[in-house]
Every structure is written in C-alpha cells, then in structure tokens.
Enzyme design. Structure first.
Site, PDB file in Angstrom:
ATOM      1  N   PRO A 112      -3.173   0.998  18.929  1.00 37.89           N
ATOM      2  CA  PRO A 112      -3.167   0.629  17.521  1.00 37.89           C
ATOM      3  C   PRO A 112      -3.307   1.427  16.039  1.00 37.89           C
ATOM      4  O   PRO A 112      -2.914   1.107  15.479  1.00 37.89           O
ATOM      5  CB  PRO A 112      -3.980  -0.683  17.253  1.00 37.89           C
ATOM      6  CG  PRO A 112      -5.009  -0.329  18.188  1.00 37.89           C
ATOM      7  CD  PRO A 112      -4.497   0.405  19.449  1.00 37.89           C
ATOM      8  N   TYR A 158      -8.715   6.280   7.598  1.00 38.03           N
ATOM      9  CA  TYR A 158      -8.771   6.761   9.063  1.00 38.03           C
ATOM     10  C   TYR A 158      -9.844   7.980   9.035  1.00 38.03           C
ATOM     11  O   TYR A 158      -9.377   8.886   8.600  1.00 38.03           O
ATOM     12  CB  TYR A 158      -7.200   7.353   9.358  1.00 38.03           C
ATOM     13  CG  TYR A 158      -6.434   6.104   9.796  1.00 38.03           C
ATOM     14  CD1 TYR A 158      -5.649   5.614   8.660  1.00 38.03           C
ATOM     15  CD2 TYR A 158      -6.074   5.861  11.074  1.00 38.03           C
ATOM     16  CE1 TYR A 158      -4.742   4.465   8.773  1.00 38.03           C
ATOM     17  CE2 TYR A 158      -5.017   4.752  11.407  1.00 38.03           C
ATOM     18  CZ  TYR A 158      -4.537   4.164  10.448  1.00 38.03           C
ATOM     19  OH  TYR A 158      -3.556   3.143  10.731  1.00 38.03           O
ATOM     20  N   HIS A 176       0.870  -1.161  -0.047  1.00 40.90           N
ATOM     21  CA  HIS A 176       0.002   0.158  -0.162  1.00 40.90           C
ATOM     22  C   HIS A 176       0.813   1.256   0.020  1.00 40.90           C
ATOM     23  O   HIS A 176       1.730   1.401   0.819  1.00 40.90           O
ATOM     24  CB  HIS A 176      -0.884  -0.071   1.214  1.00 40.90           C
ATOM     25  CG  HIS A 176      -2.109  -1.072   0.941  1.00 40.90           C
ATOM     26  ND1 HIS A 176      -3.386  -0.554   0.880  1.00 40.90           N
ATOM     27  CD2 HIS A 176      -2.133  -2.030   1.108  1.00 40.90           C
ATOM     28  CE1 HIS A 176      -4.125  -1.570   0.692  1.00 40.90           C
ATOM     29  NE2 HIS A 176      -3.552  -2.461   0.837  1.00 40.90           N
ATOM     30  N   LYS A 205       1.934   0.571  14.943  1.00 43.60           N
ATOM     31  CA  LYS A 205       3.356   0.190  15.327  1.00 43.60           C
ATOM     32  C   LYS A 205       3.781  -1.011  16.239  1.00 43.60           C
ATOM     33  O   LYS A 205       4.828  -1.303  16.181  1.00 43.60           O
ATOM     34  CB  LYS A 205       3.821   1.378  16.282  1.00 43.60           C
ATOM     35  CG  LYS A 205       3.820   2.621  15.343  1.00 43.60           C
ATOM     36  CD  LYS A 205       4.912   2.545  14.279  1.00 43.60           C
ATOM     37  CE  LYS A 205       4.896   3.703  13.094  1.00 43.60           C
ATOM     38  NZ  LYS A 205       5.177   3.306  11.738  1.00 43.60           N
TER      39      LYS A 205
HETATM   40  C1  LIG Z   1      -5.857  -7.957  20.629  1.00 38.53           C
HETATM   41  C2  LIG Z   1      -4.903  -7.218  20.266  1.00 38.53           C
HETATM   42  C3  LIG Z   1      -4.933  -6.498  18.821  1.00 38.53           C
HETATM   43  C4  LIG Z   1      -3.833  -5.942  18.469  1.00 38.53           C
HETATM   44  N1  LIG Z   1      -4.039  -5.312  17.291  1.00 38.53           N
HETATM   45  C5  LIG Z   1      -2.921  -4.741  16.682  1.00 38.53           C
HETATM   46  C6  LIG Z   1      -3.096  -3.911  15.507  1.00 38.53           C
HETATM   47  O1  LIG Z   1      -4.095  -4.044  14.892  1.00 38.53           O
HETATM   48  N2  LIG Z   1      -1.856  -3.200  14.975  1.00 38.53           N
HETATM   49  C7  LIG Z   1      -0.659  -3.226  15.470  1.00 38.53           C
HETATM   50  O2  LIG Z   1       0.244  -2.696  15.095  1.00 38.53           O
HETATM   51  N3  LIG Z   1      -0.452  -3.967  16.840  1.00 38.53           N
HETATM   52  C8  LIG Z   1      -1.677  -4.420  17.375  1.00 38.53           C
HETATM   53  N4  LIG Z   1      -1.423  -5.389  18.439  1.00 38.53           N
HETATM   54  C9  LIG Z   1      -0.049  -5.406  19.002  1.00 38.53           C
HETATM   55  C10 LIG Z   1       0.793  -6.134  18.277  1.00 38.53           C
HETATM   56  O3  LIG Z   1      -0.039  -7.575  18.224  1.00 38.53           O
HETATM   57  C11 LIG Z   1       2.014  -6.801  19.474  1.00 38.53           C
HETATM   58  O4  LIG Z   1       2.669  -5.449  19.622  1.00 38.53           O
HETATM   59  C12 LIG Z   1       2.708  -7.842  19.026  1.00 38.53           C
HETATM   60  O5  LIG Z   1       2.044  -9.076  19.018  1.00 38.53           O
HETATM   61  C13 LIG Z   1       4.135  -8.026  19.753  1.00 38.53           C
HETATM   62  O6  LIG Z   1       4.712  -9.010  19.621  1.00 38.53           O
HETATM   63  P1  LIG Z   1       5.547  -9.710  20.927  1.00 38.53           P
HETATM   64  O7  LIG Z   1       6.088 -10.969  20.644  1.00 38.53           O
HETATM   65  O8  LIG Z   1       6.341  -8.612  21.482  1.00 38.53           O
HETATM   66  O9  LIG Z   1       4.417  -9.912  21.940  1.00 38.53           O
HETATM   67  P2  LIG Z   1       2.992 -11.099  21.940  1.00 38.53           P
HETATM   68  O10 LIG Z   1       2.626 -11.384  20.337  1.00 38.53           O
HETATM   69  O11 LIG Z   1       1.991 -10.504  23.112  1.00 38.53           O
HETATM   70  O12 LIG Z   1       4.028 -12.619  22.230  1.00 38.53           O
HETATM   71  C14 LIG Z   1       4.334 -12.474  23.779  1.00 38.53           C
HETATM   72  C15 LIG Z   1       4.267 -14.209  23.852  1.00 38.53           C
HETATM   73  O13 LIG Z   1       4.578 -14.428  25.048  1.00 38.53           O
HETATM   74  C16 LIG Z   1       3.826 -15.567  25.472  1.00 38.53           C
HETATM   75  N5  LIG Z   1       3.571 -15.523  27.175  1.00 38.53           N
HETATM   76  C17 LIG Z   1       3.110 -14.800  27.794  1.00 38.53           C
HETATM   77  N6  LIG Z   1       3.241 -15.054  29.074  1.00 38.53           N
HETATM   78  C18 LIG Z   1       4.132 -16.179  29.060  1.00 38.53           C
HETATM   79  C19 LIG Z   1       4.716 -17.286  30.064  1.00 38.53           C
HETATM   80  N7  LIG Z   1       4.574 -16.832  31.312  1.00 38.53           N
HETATM   81  N8  LIG Z   1       5.473 -18.015  29.818  1.00 38.53           N
HETATM   82  C20 LIG Z   1       5.647 -18.401  28.543  1.00 38.53           C
HETATM   83  N9  LIG Z   1       5.004 -17.683  27.446  1.00 38.53           N
HETATM   84  C21 LIG Z   1       4.404 -16.688  27.814  1.00 38.53           C
HETATM   85  C22 LIG Z   1       2.189 -15.119  25.001  1.00 38.53           C
HETATM   86  O14 LIG Z   1       1.385 -16.243  25.106  1.00 38.53           O
HETATM   87  C23 LIG Z   1       2.568 -14.709  23.637  1.00 38.53           C
HETATM   88  O15 LIG Z   1       2.674 -15.807  22.663  1.00 38.53           O
HETATM   89  C24 LIG Z   1      -2.596  -5.981  19.045  1.00 38.53           C
HETATM   90  C25 LIG Z   1      -2.397  -6.441  20.219  1.00 38.53           C
HETATM   91  C26 LIG Z   1      -3.685  -6.983  20.860  1.00 38.53           C
HETATM   92  C27 LIG Z   1      -3.309  -7.756  22.098  1.00 38.53           C
END
Ligand SMILES: Cc1cc2nc3c(=O)[nH]c(=O)nc-3n(C[C@H](O)[C@H](O)[C@H](O)COP(=O)(O)OP(=O)(O)OC[C@H]3O[C@@H](n4cnc5c(N)ncnc54)[C@H](O)[C@@H]3O)c2cc1C
Length: 394
Positions: free
Chosen positions: A297, A204, A75, A301
């Site tokens: 969101p 938006y 996009h 980012k």
């Molecule tokens: C409902 C929702 C909607 C979103 N929508 C958007 C969006 O539209 N646009 C956008 O940019 N961002 C969005 N985000 C944010 C984006 O998804 C996150 O920033 C991204 O997933 C970050 O990746 P991460 O690997 O840091 O964390 P996560 O994806 O949260 O991964 C963390 C992992 O750690 C695991 N974990 C947690 N506790 C433990 C434990 N005690 N032991 C072992 N494992 C554990 C979890 O199960 C998970 O799999 C959204 C987030 C959520 C929750």
C-alpha cells in the site's frame, strides 16, 4: 437449481465488481454480481483511502462524484521525511494533478447506493462460487445463495473481480498463467483514530526504527501506520506504545511540529506483497483489480489500479457484446498490464526506499535516494507523476 441469464457475470462486489456493473449498465449491458460477504461487511471494510486523479475523473464521469467532492479532501502533495528533515512534494505544481482523500468504504457505499437505485442484481452472502466453461461462448458461474439454494448464472462473459483469494484467478489453467511475487520482510500496523490529522498532507517518514505514515480519512479521523516485523501480534502494541512510536518516527517536536494522539478505534496488521498474474484474459474470463495483481500500500495504488482496469474493461465488453468488435477485448490484458507493471514498480520503489531492513548499506542508499527525490526536480517530478497517477490506458 435456480437459473439466471445475463450478459456479464461478475464475481465479487468490491470496488472493481461494483464499478464494472455500473459502467456496463450505463451502456445498457446487463450484469449479475455474486459476492461472498454481506453488503454491510463489504461497505465497512477499512482499506484504501487515496484516489488518484484519473480515478476521480472516472468516478465523476460515471456520476459517482457528488459525495466525494462534498466530503472528500483534495491534497496537492505529500511530505517526505527523515530525521531532521521534512520536504513537501507538490503534485499540482509539478504535474498539474492532485489526489483526493476519500475512504474505500465511502467509494463502496456510493457504488452500492447507485447500483441499488438502478435495480442491479447482486447476490450477497453466496458460497461455493465456481466458474465453468470459460473457453466456450456459454461460460457460467454457480454458487449457493444465502438461503442455501443452488444458483447457476449463464453469461456471455465472466469477470473475476474477486480479489486475491477468490476462485477466478485459479481458474486460468496452470499451463496458461504466469505469476510474479515479492513478499516483503515487514508489515504495517495500521490504526484509525478519532482525532484531527496533525498535518495538511500525508507524511511518509523514513526512520531507523522503521517507516511511519501519517494519513487521514476526514477532518476528524486520522489513519496512521507503523512498519512492524512480519507476524506481529497486534495485542503486543497497546495504544500508548503505538502513539510513542509514531511520535518518534514522525518527528514530534521537530521544528515545533506536534503529533496529537487520540482514541484508537481500529487496529490491524497488514502484510505486504507484490503479485501479478498474467494474462488478464483467458477465453471468456477476464480478471480485474486484486484478482490479477496486488501491490504493497505504500504507493496508494491498489484501489486505483482496480478502477483503471475496469475503466478499460467496461468499454471493451460493451464493444464486444454490442458491436461484436473484439479489438479492445483482445488488447485488454496487454493494455492493463502496462499500467499494472508501472504501478507495481512504483509501489515497490516507494516501499523499498522507505522501509528499513537492518542493513546499514541499504540505509545509506535509502537516505541518498530520499535526498535526491526531495532535492532534485527530476526526482520530485517522477514521484509526483506516479503518485498523482498516470492516465488510464498509459
Ligand atoms: C487490509 C487491506 C488494507 C488495504 N489498504 C490499502 C491502502 O491503504 N491503500 C491502497 O491503495 N490499497 C489498500 N488495499 C488494497 C485495496 O483495498 C484493494 O486493491 C482494492 O480493494 C481492490 O478492489 P477489488 O474490487 O479488486 O478487490 P476487493 O476489494 O478485494 O474485492 C473483491 C471482492 O470479491 C469477493 N469475493 C472473494 N471471493 C469470492 C467468492 N468466492 N465468491 C464471491 N465473491 C468473492 C470479496 O468478498 C470482495 O468483496 C488494502 C487491502 C487490504 C486487504
């Protein structure tokens, strides 16, 4: 207790944890990942969907871009809208960078497959994860595996990629950590619908009833959001009410534009907050992704910041573990936080510019800001540069 030994113990198999294990493996560094959920659950979570330029570059360089380029959609900008007006902000023309629509579910599947092909050790469905001896040279992670056996993983480094509810950020002593938080007085009601997007680029929309966003996941799946009050029960929003509100806020009929409704396949309410915890390193514990920061969101980012953290952390750990070169590891927290705060500001700015809060003075300021962004080169350039994404390490 069964014991494992590795160089890097990673808590969390979301995008940050999986990508980190992938990048480390490419440089010959061994890691073990522990994850609370099942692999199926992790790969099915509907979350982010916009990949900024540097994320795509990093995935390409890591050999993970094939399906993204085949099934994703490039996009060149977004539309900014308010009643009676719609303006296109073209990122490619303005900053020479684009974004890609490719769901987090797909990114996680690509990573899962790549790690599986590599023989990565990932323990899914663990419980009671705890991290120990983080100030020593022999930190460890303990957990209970899915069969109920106690597991201990000894490592040189522990990385918390465990999102906002995991144990790692809380393992940094209170005397050391500092946190910043902003909770917003509204949430998003998000839907997935089996219908072709009614737009070529994301819309938006500011509206007196509240913000609306028309996004998409593919040529046949649309993703749309409505601003709703905090505490909204999704049951109070039947499908007809959702489509009617989206049509009003997105300007159905404005200059002949039509919003096409379709079957809703997923519906959820997402509260919005900004959160940063510093430092992102404590002893031999490093934090990456949502474990260290959360953004609303609106600026798309969250996932991109997780990728950017890992893009910095992987070479830092390789240098630390392979060459005993501590420079990048020592700089990691400060370097990552520069971009974290830039994205925190951008996400806050987009959020407060576009969401109504019932204050008539704020409404006029928002409209003035929107007119300036859409009508001035300087305003549009700033949005384009931040949305398409600054380089990793900025
Ligand atoms: C409902 C929702 C909607 C979103 N929508 C958007 C969006 O539209 N646009 C956008 O940019 N961002 C969005 N985000 C944010 C984006 O998804 C996150 O920033 C991204 O997933 C970050 O990746 P991460 O690997 O840091 O964390 P996560 O994806 O949260 O991964 C963390 C992992 O750690 C695991 N974990 C947690 N506790 C433990 C434990 N005690 N032991 C072992 N494992 C554990 C979890 O199960 C998970 O799999 C959204 C987030 C959520 C929750």
């Amino acid at each position: 207790m069964s014991g494992m030994r590795t160089e890097v113990a990673i808590v969390g198999a979301g995008p940050a944890g999986l990508l980190l294990s992938h990048l480390l493996a490419q440089d010959g560094v061994d890691s073990v990942v522990v994850e609370r959920q099942s692999r199926q659950h992790v790969e099915a979570r509907i979350r982010a969907g916009i990949l900024e330029h540097s994320t795509v570059q990093l995935l390409d360089a890591a050999g993970l871009g094939e399906r993204l380029h085949r099934d994703g959609f490039e996009h060149r900008g977004i539309y900014l809208q308010w009643p009676g007006e719609r303006h296109h902000i073209d990122f490619l023309d303005r900053v020479g960078r684009s974004v890609w629509v490719y769901g987090q579910t797909q990114v996680t599947k690509d990573l899962g497959r790549a790690r599986e092909a590599d023989g990565q050790r990932i323990l899914y469905e663990v419980s009671q994860t705890a991290v120990h001896d983080l100030e020593s040279d022999t930190p460890s992670v303990t957990c209970v595996d899915r069969d109920g056996a106690d597991v201990r993983i000894d490592a040189a480094v522990v990385v918390g990629c465990d999102g906002s509810f995991g144990p790692c950020r809380a393992a940094v002593p209170e005397a050391v950590r500092r946190t910043w938080e902003r909770v917003y007085p509204y949430s998003w009601l998000g839907i997935l619908a089996d219908v072709a997007p009614s737009t070529d680029d994301l819309i938006y929309a500011w509206h007196p009833d509240g913000f609306a966003l028309h996004s998409m996941r593919s040529a046949i799946v649309s993703r749309l959001y409505l601003q709703v009050p905090n505490g909204t029960d999704v049951e109070t929003w039947p499908d007809d009410r959702i489509w009617a509100a989206l049509a009003t806020r997105l300007g159905h009929g404005q200059d002949g534009w039509q919003l096409t409704p379709g079957p809703i396949t997923e519906k959820s309410v997402l509260p919005m907050r900004s959160y940063v915890q510093t430092p992102m390193r404590y002893g031999n514990l490093f934090l990456a992704g949502d474990a260290a920061h959360i953004v609303p969101p609106t600026g798309a980012k969250g996932l991109n910041l997780a990728v950017a953290d890992v893009g910095l952390l992987a070479p830092a750990l390789v240098a630390l573990l392979r060459k005993k070169d501590t420079a990048l590891a020592e700089a990691y927290s400060d370097t990552a936080l520069r971009r974290v705060w830039r994205c925190t500001h951008f996400s806050w700015w987009m959020t407060t510019m576009l969401h109504t809060n019932g204050d008539p003075f704020d409404e006029q300021l928002q409209l003035s800001q929107l007119r300036w962004v859409a009508g001035s080169d300087a305003g549009a350039q700033g949005l384009a540069e931040n949305y398409a994404g600054l380089p990793i390490g900025f």
